[in-house]
Write a protein that holds these residues in place. Structure first.
Motif: not given
Length: 475
Positions: A80-82, A151-152, A174-176
């Motif tokens: 999720v998130g490109l 998730v990014a 999940v990214e920070c």
């Protein structure tokens, strides 16, 4: 096979209700999502700053400390998130033979088309594509052929996406930062425990070559009894934050209009927390923060942005530099810094000191007794053969960005899932490493008053257990 989903099944409805009730009853900020709630909650919580984090809510499930993944091979991944980050990380998932990218999501169609082409070029079937608006990730999470959701996306959405993934039975990374409010951090902890799904802050700096070498040296006693450490995210991002193309909109710059504290503590906090075995024999108990005036972004805007640019409507309050001191239960001190608004070379500090000596990075140098004398720094590379982590010995020239640490993170995470191992870090680490975001803001608002860091483990930190300093799995 250890599939904990079969042990204590709960309905999506019951988990949602109890998690929401717990968050509402502990006075850690308004429950809400989106930028407005993220901005407003720390302000209102500042009215009672000294009470933040004093009491842990009652545990709703069982601890996730030491809980292994169920074996999965191949590991089926949904992304999720490109944007910049997601587009680069998909290459690393595709580089691993026992990993399948089965679904991708981004509201920008061109990005999903580019990612789909990468999946097909890697010899995998075309992934399912979710590009129908900001909430289409929910449909990705409902799929039954996904084991792990990556998730990014912009920070505002991290909490909702992590929560949705766990409620739909998926492990999630999940990214920070993983969330932006204390009540959100508690809710992620509670959901991980109730759903038996791991929820991880994907902190790539923990997998840096120097960081992993220092970790093993610390555990071998080379620094003696540990006393202090430091970490930072001092990275001049002014040009990128005002770029019309680098980020998808001005979302990152807008956080400088909402909070005053350390917006991005994880890269500095995570490695030092590992050196000191936080949540594994010690824990972070309080944070005290101060901040400089907020001048850098406005000055940069005046010099580089034309009249009429939308950024001229923004008022920046985020301190150009925040400095925080974290105290641990054993009395150790960790210094954290954050500065993305002024000119300076990139620096994460990454230092560790004890009764036998000290390491400092940027540039890397070491001074430990009895190896070094006469106040002269020693050559850190001389410790590589004995103390480099097995991951770096096995993958001497890893692909990907950030010096290979991104690949190490993805490789090790997927390995743990394939072999049914305990992850190197868990939801308690995610919550601890992210807690300086709201708490540093509260401390600055309260003129440096210490803020308690919650015990997200609810006492489990007193038990020694493995973490990043892993043993190489047997074939």
């Amino acid at each position: 096979m250890n599939d904990s989903r079969d042990e204590n099944p709960v309905s999506r409805r019951s988990v949602l209700w109890t998690a929401g009730a717990a968050g509402a009853g502990i006075g850690l900020g308004a429950v809400g999502t989106g930028s407005a709630a993220a901005a407003a909650a720390p302000e209102s919580a500042a009215e009672d700053a000294t009470s933040a984090g004093q009491d842990a809510p009652k545990r709703q499930g069982r601890t996730m400390a030491g809980v292994p993944f169920e074996r999965r091979s191949p590991v089926r991944v949904g992304i999720v998130g490109l944007g910049n980050r997601g587009d680069s990380m998909i290459d690393l998932f595709l580089a691993l033979p026992a990993v399948k990218v089965v679904a991708i999501c981004d509201p920008v169609k061109e990005k999903t088309e580019k990612a789909s082409a990468k999946v097909i070029a890697a010899g995998q079937p075309a992934p399912a594509v979710y590009t129908k608006g900001e909430d289409d990730y929910k449909n990705l999470c409902k799929r039954t052929d996904i084991d792990f959701v990556y998730v990014a996306t912009p920070w505002d959405s991290h909490f909702d996406m992590a929560k949705t993934a766990m409620l739909d039975g998926k492990h999630v990374g999940v990214e920070c930062p993983i969330a932006l409010q204390l009540d959100q951090l508690w809710e992620l902890v509670d959901l991980s425990e109730r759903t038996r799904r791991h929820c991880m802050q994907l902190e790539n700096c923990c997998y840096g070559k120097n960081e992993m070498r220092v970790l093993r040296m610390a555990h071998a006693g080379k620094f003696g009894d540990l006393l202090h450490g430091a970490g930072a995210y001092n990275h001049d991002l002014r040009g990128l934050m005002f770029s019309p193309t680098y980020y998808e909109g001005p979302w990152r710059r807008l956080w400088h209009t909402r909070l005053r504290g350390d917006l991005y503590p994880n890269h500095g906090f995570g490695p030092v927390a590992n050196y000191m075995d936080l949540n594994r024999g010690d824990r972070a108990v309080s944070i005290t923060s101060v901040g400089s005036p907020a001048l850098g972004l406005a000055e940069y805007r005046a010099e580089h942005m034309p009249p009429g640019d939308p950024s001229w409507k923004e008022s920046y309050i985020e301190s150009d530099r925040t400095i925080s001191l974290v105290q641990t239960a054993k009395g150790r001190v960790i210094r954290l810094e954050h500065d993305v608004s002024t000119p300076h070379p990139y620096n994460r500090i990454n230092s560790l000191g004890g009764t036998r000596g000290v390491f400092e990075d940027y540039p890397s140098r070491i001074y430990i007794e009895p190896d070094h004398t006469n106040h002269q720094w020693g050559d850190f590379s001389k410790y590589a053969a004995e103390f480099d982590h097995w991951l770096w010995k096995e993958h001497a020239n890893p692909p990907g960005g950030h010096g290979g640490m991104d690949y190490m993170l993805v490789f090790r995470l997927m390995q743990c899932m394939q072999l049914g191992l305990v992850p190197d870090f868990d939801v308690y680490d995610a919550a601890t490493w992210t807690s300086p975001v709201p708490l540093s803001h509260l401390s600055i608002k309260a003129k440096g008053m210490p803020q308690q860091i919650p015990d997200f483990t609810r006492g489990e930190w007193k038990k020694s257990r493995p973490g990043m300093d892993s043993e190489k799995p047997k074939p």
